[in-house]
Design an enzyme around this catalytic site. Structure first.
Site, mmCIF file in Angstrom:
data_model
loop_
_atom_site.group_PDB
_atom_site.id
_atom_site.type_symbol
_atom_site.label_atom_id
_atom_site.label_comp_id
_atom_site.label_asym_id
_atom_site.label_seq_id
_atom_site.Cartn_x
_atom_site.Cartn_y
_atom_site.Cartn_z
ATOM 1 N N GLU A 85 24.516 7.861 3.849
ATOM 2 C CA GLU A 85 25.440 8.280 2.796
ATOM 3 C C GLU A 85 26.903 8.285 3.231
ATOM 4 O O GLU A 85 27.745 8.893 2.582
ATOM 5 C CB GLU A 85 25.042 9.665 2.275
ATOM 6 C CG GLU A 85 23.819 9.615 1.393
ATOM 7 C CD GLU A 85 23.851 10.643 0.252
ATOM 8 O OE1 GLU A 85 24.930 11.145 -0.106
ATOM 9 O OE2 GLU A 85 22.775 10.939 -0.266
ATOM 10 N N GLU A 95 -9.365 5.259 -0.068
ATOM 11 C CA GLU A 95 -10.765 4.854 -0.243
ATOM 12 C C GLU A 95 -11.675 6.079 -0.326
ATOM 13 O O GLU A 95 -12.636 6.108 -1.091
ATOM 14 C CB GLU A 95 -11.214 3.971 0.946
ATOM 15 C CG GLU A 95 -10.454 2.664 1.105
ATOM 16 C CD GLU A 95 -9.192 2.797 1.970
ATOM 17 O OE1 GLU A 95 -8.523 3.850 1.929
ATOM 18 O OE2 GLU A 95 -8.881 1.834 2.687
HETATM 19 C C1 AOF Z 1 -6.272 3.143 4.607
HETATM 20 N N1 AOF Z 1 -6.164 3.806 3.434
HETATM 21 O O1 AOF Z 1 -5.111 5.217 2.063
HETATM 22 C C2 AOF Z 1 -4.072 4.703 4.092
HETATM 23 C C3 AOF Z 1 -4.156 3.940 5.305
HETATM 24 O O2 AOF Z 1 -3.438 9.191 10.707
HETATM 25 P P1 AOF Z 1 -4.254 8.610 9.604
HETATM 26 O O3 AOF Z 1 -5.726 8.703 9.845
HETATM 27 O O4 AOF Z 1 -3.888 9.128 8.236
HETATM 28 O O5 AOF Z 1 -3.968 7.030 9.610
HETATM 29 C C4 AOF Z 1 -2.706 6.538 9.284
HETATM 30 C C5 AOF Z 1 -2.733 5.036 9.278
HETATM 31 O O6 AOF Z 1 -3.762 4.554 8.418
HETATM 32 C C6 AOF Z 1 -1.441 4.431 8.723
HETATM 33 O O7 AOF Z 1 -0.495 4.206 9.752
HETATM 34 C C7 AOF Z 1 -1.951 3.126 8.129
HETATM 35 O O8 AOF Z 1 -2.108 2.148 9.131
HETATM 36 C C8 AOF Z 1 -3.308 3.518 7.591
HETATM 37 N N2 AOF Z 1 -3.161 4.013 6.219
HETATM 38 N N3 AOF Z 1 -5.245 3.166 5.497
HETATM 39 O O9 AOF Z 1 -7.300 2.527 4.871
HETATM 40 C C9 AOF Z 1 -5.128 4.593 3.143
HETATM 41 N N4 AOF Z 1 -3.015 5.506 3.847
HETATM 42 ZN ZN ZN Z 2 -8.238 4.607 6.025
#
Ligand code: AOF
Ligand code: ZN
Length: 360
Positions: A296, A46
């Site tokens: 593997e 986002e």
């Molecule tokens: C989103 N948008 O593009 C992604 C999300 O440690 P952080 O801050 O990077 O958070 C990781 C967590 O955020 C991950 O486990 C998942 O729940 C969420 N990922 N959320 O809004 C994103 N990659």
């Molecule tokens: Zn996020």
């Protein structure tokens, strides 16, 4: 949403243990912003999407619809909550692909948006969104890695030559150069790669992605009594290695980050001889934040994982022109459902899902 999925996929192999996520911002019939989660620890989809909007288009943000393949997060992790960003940018409508099963989010992102008056339309292309992140979903709902089994077999169902009476079996090359390259791609797509003691000893595999441009998985080897010799390739400095054994432990378990295991070097994880190994391994990999693992071999390890039912996919390469008569029989799958089949030269590749798993 399909565009979001295509964008998300560009993060494959670079974002685990996070999910792959893509987002677009749409005003009327025009996409004014696009982004995806590019690298673990870096900005979420986002943020990149909103950041990509051209200055001229920025006044349109509060009149646009955000499409995102995963529920926007509600927690402070490595980055601030995406739900807050959407609210701050006054985006009136968000179309969500699927819910985030991570316990710190799990519906809270959607709730936060709705509480702030944002219209949320959930579940667009939900199955495809869940499929793309099947490793992430499996990991958080089953509290174990997503397990991909892989072996190559002869046309008569053998995975290795028979042992000779006077020593080691001869080395049998089953799959062709094309398939070997595909296997290296598969290696680059999983976080870990697991082998048993005999495979490490007899095949001496490097378990890296030499034949494909991608990062090396964490090498995981079972060596209960620490008998494997140090000259084996999997102990070289090309990638990190974790040795599961009965004697020695050297990992700081209170603070496991994926970065820790990305540093090349050998670590030890102690298991117990009192309970069966496969469930212990799954629990260990969960604690190590290893989202997915490619197994593997060898035959015995593969079969015990199948017998415990602790697998998600099996990828079997069959050389249809090679028969050897005797040798080590291939593992016997159970409860499998064919998902995909194709030929690479004379090698047939079949991909099965475990039909007892949600992600099948
Ligand atoms: C989103 N948008 O593009 C992604 C999300 O440690 P952080 O801050 O990077 O958070 C990781 C967590 O955020 C991950 O486990 C998942 O729940 C969420 N990922 N959320 O809004 C994103 N990659
Ligand atoms: Zn996020």
């Amino acid at each position: 949403m399909q565009r979001c999925l295509n964008l998300a996929q560009l993060g494959a192999g670079k974002v685990a243990p996070n999910p792959m996520v893509g987002a677009i911002l749409v005003y009327g019939d025009r996409i004014i912003g696009e982004g995806y989660h590019q690298e673990y620890g870096k900005a979420h989809a986002e943020v990149n999407c909103i950041g990509s909007v051209r200055p001229d288009d920025r006044p349109l943000i509060p009149k646009s619809t955000l499409y995102v393949s995963l529920e926007p997060c509600a927690h402070f992790g490595k980055t601030p909550p995406c739900a807050d960003l959407v609210i701050k940018q006054k985006i009136p409508r968000v179309v969500v692909g699927c819910r985030d099963p991570f316990e710190q989010v799990n519906g809270k992102g959607i709730e936060k948006l709705e509480a702030a008056g944002v219209e949320v339309i959930p579940g667009m292309l939900e199955e495809d969104c869940r499929m793309l992140n099947r490793r992430f979903f499996g990991f958080h709902t089953l509290r174990r890695p997503y397990v991909v089994l892989k072996w190559a077999q002869t046309a008569d169902g053998r995975i290795a030559a028979a042992p000779l009476t006077n020593g080691q079996p001869e080395r049998l090359l089953i799959s062709n150069a094309c398939s070997n390259r595909l296997v290296h791609r598969w290696r680059s797509e999983e976080v870990g790669i697991l082998v048993g003691t005999n495979t490490a000893l007899l095949d001496d595999p490097g378990l890296t992605t030499r034949l494909w441009p991608g990062s090396n998985p964490v090498r995981l080897v079972i060596d209960m009594d620490l008998k494997l010799p140090g000259h084996l390739q999997l102990f070289n400095s090309d990638a990190p290695t974790v040795v599961f054994n009965l004697h020695k432990h050297s990992l700081p378990f209170d603070n496991i980050s994926p970065g820790l295991l990305r540093e090349n070097g050998i670590s030890y994880y102690q298991v117990s001889s009192n309970t069966s190994l496969v469930p212990q391994l799954m629990n260990a990999l969960y604690r190590l934040n290893i989202l997915s693992v490619l197994v593997e071999g060898g035959g015995r390890l593969l079969q015990s994982i199948i017998d415990e039912g602790l697998w998600d996919e099996a990828r079997i390469i069959t050389n249809e022109t090679l028969t050897i008569g005797k040798g080590l029989p291939a593992p016997a799958l159970k409860n499998q459902k064919l998902r995909q089949a194709f030929m690479l030269g004379a090698d047939q590749v079949k991909i099965y899902a475990n039909q007892n798993m949600q992600t099948s």
